[in-house]
Design a protein around this motif. Structure first.
Motif, PDB file in Angstrom:
ATOM      1  N   GLY A 127       0.796  -1.224   0.000  1.00 12.57           N
ATOM      2  CA  GLY A 127       0.000   0.000   0.000  1.00 12.57           C
ATOM      3  C   GLY A 127       0.828   1.273   0.000  1.00 12.57           C
ATOM      4  O   GLY A 127       0.292   2.376   0.112  1.00 12.57           O
ATOM      5  N   ARG A 128       2.163   1.139  -0.085  1.00 10.46           N
ATOM      6  CA  ARG A 128       3.029   2.325  -0.105  1.00 10.46           C
ATOM      7  C   ARG A 128       4.108   2.116  -1.152  1.00 10.46           C
ATOM      8  O   ARG A 128       4.918   1.201  -1.034  1.00 10.46           O
ATOM      9  CB  ARG A 128       3.632   2.544   1.290  1.00 10.46           C
ATOM     10  CG  ARG A 128       4.250   3.913   1.482  1.00 10.46           C
ATOM     11  CD  ARG A 128       4.753   4.122   2.897  1.00 10.46           C
ATOM     12  NE  ARG A 128       3.709   4.248   3.902  1.00 10.46           N
ATOM     13  CZ  ARG A 128       2.890   5.296   4.010  1.00 10.46           C
ATOM     14  NH1 ARG A 128       3.007   6.310   3.191  1.00 10.46           N
ATOM     15  NH2 ARG A 128       1.977   5.324   4.939  1.00 10.46           N
ATOM     16  N   ARG A 270      -3.623  15.805   9.213  1.00 15.55           N
ATOM     17  CA  ARG A 270      -3.140  15.572   7.859  1.00 15.55           C
ATOM     18  C   ARG A 270      -1.699  16.017   7.666  1.00 15.55           C
ATOM     19  O   ARG A 270      -1.175  16.823   8.418  1.00 15.55           O
ATOM     20  CB  ARG A 270      -4.031  16.265   6.825  1.00 15.55           C
ATOM     21  CG  ARG A 270      -5.508  16.020   7.065  1.00 15.55           C
ATOM     22  CD  ARG A 270      -6.062  14.941   6.185  1.00 15.55           C
ATOM     23  NE  ARG A 270      -5.504  15.056   4.860  1.00 15.55           N
ATOM     24  CZ  ARG A 270      -4.713  14.151   4.310  1.00 15.55           C
ATOM     25  NH1 ARG A 270      -4.418  13.069   4.953  1.00 15.55           N
ATOM     26  NH2 ARG A 270      -4.247  14.334   3.116  1.00 15.55           N
ATOM     27  N   ALA A 292      -5.314   4.555   5.166  1.00 20.33           N
ATOM     28  CA  ALA A 292      -6.026   5.687   4.564  1.00 20.33           C
ATOM     29  C   ALA A 292      -6.276   5.454   3.079  1.00 20.33           C
ATOM     30  O   ALA A 292      -5.347   5.287   2.300  1.00 20.33           O
ATOM     31  CB  ALA A 292      -5.225   6.968   4.767  1.00 20.33           C
ATOM     32  N   LEU A 294      -8.013   7.702   1.360  1.00 20.37           N
ATOM     33  CA  LEU A 294      -7.901   9.032   0.778  1.00 20.37           C
ATOM     34  C   LEU A 294      -7.837  10.069   1.892  1.00 20.37           C
ATOM     35  O   LEU A 294      -8.248   9.824   3.020  1.00 20.37           O
ATOM     36  CB  LEU A 294      -9.095   9.325  -0.135  1.00 20.37           C
ATOM     37  CG  LEU A 294     -10.467   9.485   0.532  1.00 20.37           C
ATOM     38  CD1 LEU A 294     -10.794  10.958   0.765  1.00 20.37           C
ATOM     39  CD2 LEU A 294     -11.539   8.871  -0.335  1.00 20.37           C
TER      40      LEU A 294
HETATM   41  P1  ATP Z   1       0.006   8.300   4.637  1.00 18.94           P
HETATM   42  O1  ATP Z   1      -0.391   8.750   5.982  1.00 18.94           O
HETATM   43  O2  ATP Z   1      -0.546   6.952   4.276  1.00 18.94           O
HETATM   44  O3  ATP Z   1       1.456   8.460   4.340  1.00 18.94           O
HETATM   45  P2  ATP Z   1      -0.405  10.838   3.383  1.00 18.94           P
HETATM   46  O4  ATP Z   1      -0.988  11.686   4.435  1.00 18.94           O
HETATM   47  O5  ATP Z   1       1.037  10.967   3.053  1.00 18.94           O
HETATM   48  O6  ATP Z   1      -0.757   9.299   3.654  1.00 18.94           O
HETATM   49  P3  ATP Z   1      -1.740  12.174   1.215  1.00 18.94           P
HETATM   50  O7  ATP Z   1      -0.556  12.982   0.862  1.00 18.94           O
HETATM   51  O8  ATP Z   1      -2.889  12.833   1.835  1.00 18.94           O
HETATM   52  O9  ATP Z   1      -1.276  10.924   2.080  1.00 18.94           O
HETATM   53  O10 ATP Z   1      -2.245  11.352  -0.056  1.00 18.94           O
HETATM   54  C1  ATP Z   1      -3.614  10.958  -0.209  1.00 18.94           C
HETATM   55  C2  ATP Z   1      -3.708   9.461  -0.379  1.00 18.94           C
HETATM   56  O11 ATP Z   1      -2.763   8.979  -1.323  1.00 18.94           O
HETATM   57  C3  ATP Z   1      -3.438   8.651   0.871  1.00 18.94           C
HETATM   58  O12 ATP Z   1      -4.582   8.585   1.666  1.00 18.94           O
HETATM   59  C4  ATP Z   1      -3.084   7.311   0.291  1.00 18.94           C
HETATM   60  O13 ATP Z   1      -4.254   6.568  -0.031  1.00 18.94           O
HETATM   61  C5  ATP Z   1      -2.370   7.666  -0.983  1.00 18.94           C
HETATM   62  N1  ATP Z   1      -0.914   7.592  -0.818  1.00 18.94           N
HETATM   63  C6  ATP Z   1      -0.089   8.494  -0.237  1.00 18.94           C
HETATM   64  N2  ATP Z   1       1.197   8.093  -0.304  1.00 18.94           N
HETATM   65  C7  ATP Z   1       1.186   6.896  -0.956  1.00 18.94           C
HETATM   66  C8  ATP Z   1       2.202   5.973  -1.349  1.00 18.94           C
HETATM   67  N3  ATP Z   1       3.481   6.204  -1.123  1.00 18.94           N
HETATM   68  N4  ATP Z   1       1.814   4.833  -1.995  1.00 18.94           N
HETATM   69  C9  ATP Z   1       0.508   4.593  -2.253  1.00 18.94           C
HETATM   70  N5  ATP Z   1      -0.490   5.427  -1.917  1.00 18.94           N
HETATM   71  C10 ATP Z   1      -0.161   6.568  -1.271  1.00 18.94           C
END
Ligand code: ATP
Ligand code: MG
Length: 443
Positions: A127-128, A270, A292, A294
């Motif tokens: 997922g990352r 956030r 998360a 979104l």
């Molecule tokens: P996280 O807490 O998971 O690192 P984030 O706060 O960095 O999320 P945002 O910048 O708000 O995430 O991005 C919106 C969405 O994009 C996240 O909710 C997640 O679903 C997705 N996302 C963010 N970073 C990644 C990643 N490296 N790989 C896959 N999906 C991602």
């Protein structure tokens, strides 16, 4: 022998049939966005580094450690090299485009959505990824167009609830908070800074730094050991002024009226610096640590912080990779996991040794495949030098039916069609072939 090259760590190839699921998600998103009268925007994959430094915030994880940045060589001696960065998110790019194209001067709300890759140097895990895909949207415009209205927030959240439902995501949770105006946040930051003075030394390295530079970020910490300490910190809700409180109450009331269920989460701040007032995340239990689906919120000061006019807005970004993982885990779409099947395999049949006949039959097969494809059918095309057995084996792996086109069939205009699921064999005239192939082919 040279070393085999592989996709770079944190990036991946998406192959069929999985890409069918990606396409279905994107098609559903486009359809739902259209119903809410959004239009698509496509911004460049890289931008001037300064855009993200100012538009996302120096103190965020994204800007401080996750960006892919390089110096672009100067073209002339007098020019300085330009620092460029692969976009780690798309909101800053959209707002840059809003300013650059003077979209505010239309006097109307701009409702824009995007679908595309983003890049962050993170530790790859489920997922990352380092290249991942986001589907996002922004509602932005001058105050006179109602861009600050809490109804915009509620409408975006209601749209997201509808989109997740239409995608077939079961069991999502909407977590909601307000981080107030920038004055509220400044006040709250001071309160947090005092509270953290005694607590920070017991926390992780990042939090110790944040406690001084940007205490609000401490709430975003993911380190498990720090969570009990974070629980004891003062809540931002108690620092909101009357206007922010009223705004948030209106968002909640509109969601209640629409029947969108949410959970208040006072710790939700956030990862990005530009958020004001409403902030939210949609989470899903099935995703584990990366829970998360979104995130998003209101960013009333963003345009001004990158040199534009006042343009309040609200937006979100969904992780498409995480939508795919969730749907796969749910097996909501078992068909997407099975290999793709063509409606028919057109098998030309000629004696491989007779070059003239092979040429004629192969050419006729292409013409027949063209006719059927133009009629909307999914067609696989074989090769005239294959023996009958080989054509059948190839067809059985990728198509529901096989259509034999040999010399006799070409002369008579009547083709032999076999349906694999039933074993049934039929003679079908060329005029009726497309209709026949479109009919159900058994289980
Ligand atoms: P996280 O807490 O998971 O690192 P984030 O706060 O960095 O999320 P945002 O910048 O708000 O995430 O991005 C919106 C969405 O994009 C996240 O909710 C997640 O679903 C997705 N996302 C963010 N970073 C990644 C990643 N490296 N790989 C896959 N999906 C991602
Ligand atoms: Mg992150």
């Amino acid at each position: 022998m040279s070393q085999t090259l592989k996709a770079v760590r944190g990036t991946r190839d998406l192959l069929p049939p999985e890409t069918e699921l990606w396409n279905r998600i994107e098609a559903t998103a486009r359809r739902v966005f259209a119903r809410y009268n959004f239009g698509e925007i496509r911004t460049p994959l890289f931008e001037d580094t300064g855009l993200f430094a100012r538009g996302v915030g120096e103190e965020t994880d994204i800007v401080s450690k996750e960006m892919y940045t390089w110096e672009d060589r100067a073209r002339a001696q007098s020019e300085k090299p330009q620092s460029l960065t692969l976009r780690p998110e798309n909101t800053a790019g959209v707002v840059r485009a809003y300013i650059e194209h003077k979209l505010g001067e239309t006097g109307q709300l701009q409702k824009l959505y995007y679908i595309g890759p983003q890049f962050r140097r993170e530790r790859p895990q489920k997922g990352r990824y380092r290249q991942f895909f986001q589907i996002g949207a922004e509602v932005i415009g001058p105050q006179s167009a109602g861009s600050e209205s809490p109804l915009r927030d509620a409408e975006v959240l209601e749209m997201l609830a509808t989109l997740l439902d239409e995608l077939g995501i079961v069991g999502w949770t909407l977590e909601l908070n307000s981080v107030g105006s920038s004055a509220d946040r400044a006040r709250y930051n001071d309160i947090l800074r005092s509270a953290l003075a005694a607590l920070a030394p017991k926390m992780c390295q990042d939090c110790q730094r944040r406690a001084v530079t940007n205490p609000l970020r401490v709430l975003d910490c993911k380190v498990p050991e720090d969570q009990p300490i974070i629980e004891t910190l003062p809540k931002i809700a108690d620092s909101l002024d009357e206007e922010s409180k009223t705004h948030f109450a209106q968002v909640c009331a509109a969601l209640d009226a629409a029947g969108v269920v949410y959970k208040l989460n006072p710790r939700l701040v956030r990862g990005l610096d530009y958020y004001t007032r409403t902030t939210f995340e949609f989470t899903h239990g099935g995703l584990g640590a990366q829970n998360a689906l979104l995130g998003g919120g209101r960013y009333d000061g963003l345009s001004e912080s990158i040199g534009g006019p006042k343009a309040p807005g609200i937006g979100f970004a969904m992780g498409e990779d995480r939508l795919v993982l969730t749907l796969q885990a749910q097996e909501a779409d078992p068909k997407a996991a099975s290999p793709l099947f063509a409606d028919a395999f057109v098998a030309p049949m000629a004696n491989a040794k007779d070059a003239e006949k092979l040429k004629t039959i192969n050419a006729a097969a292409l013409a027949l495949a063209r006719e059927l494809r133009r009629a909307g059918l999914r067609i696989e095309l074989g090769e005239g030098s294959f023996r009958l057995k080989k054509s059948f084996e190839a067809a059985d792996k990728c198509a529901r039916r096989i259509v034999i086109l040999g010399e006799d069939e070409l002369a008579s205009g009547v083709l032999t069609v076999k349906t694999f699921a039933t074993g049934e064999q039929a003679k079908v005239s060329r005029a009726e072939l497309a209709t026949f192939l479109a009919s159900p082919a058994g289980v």
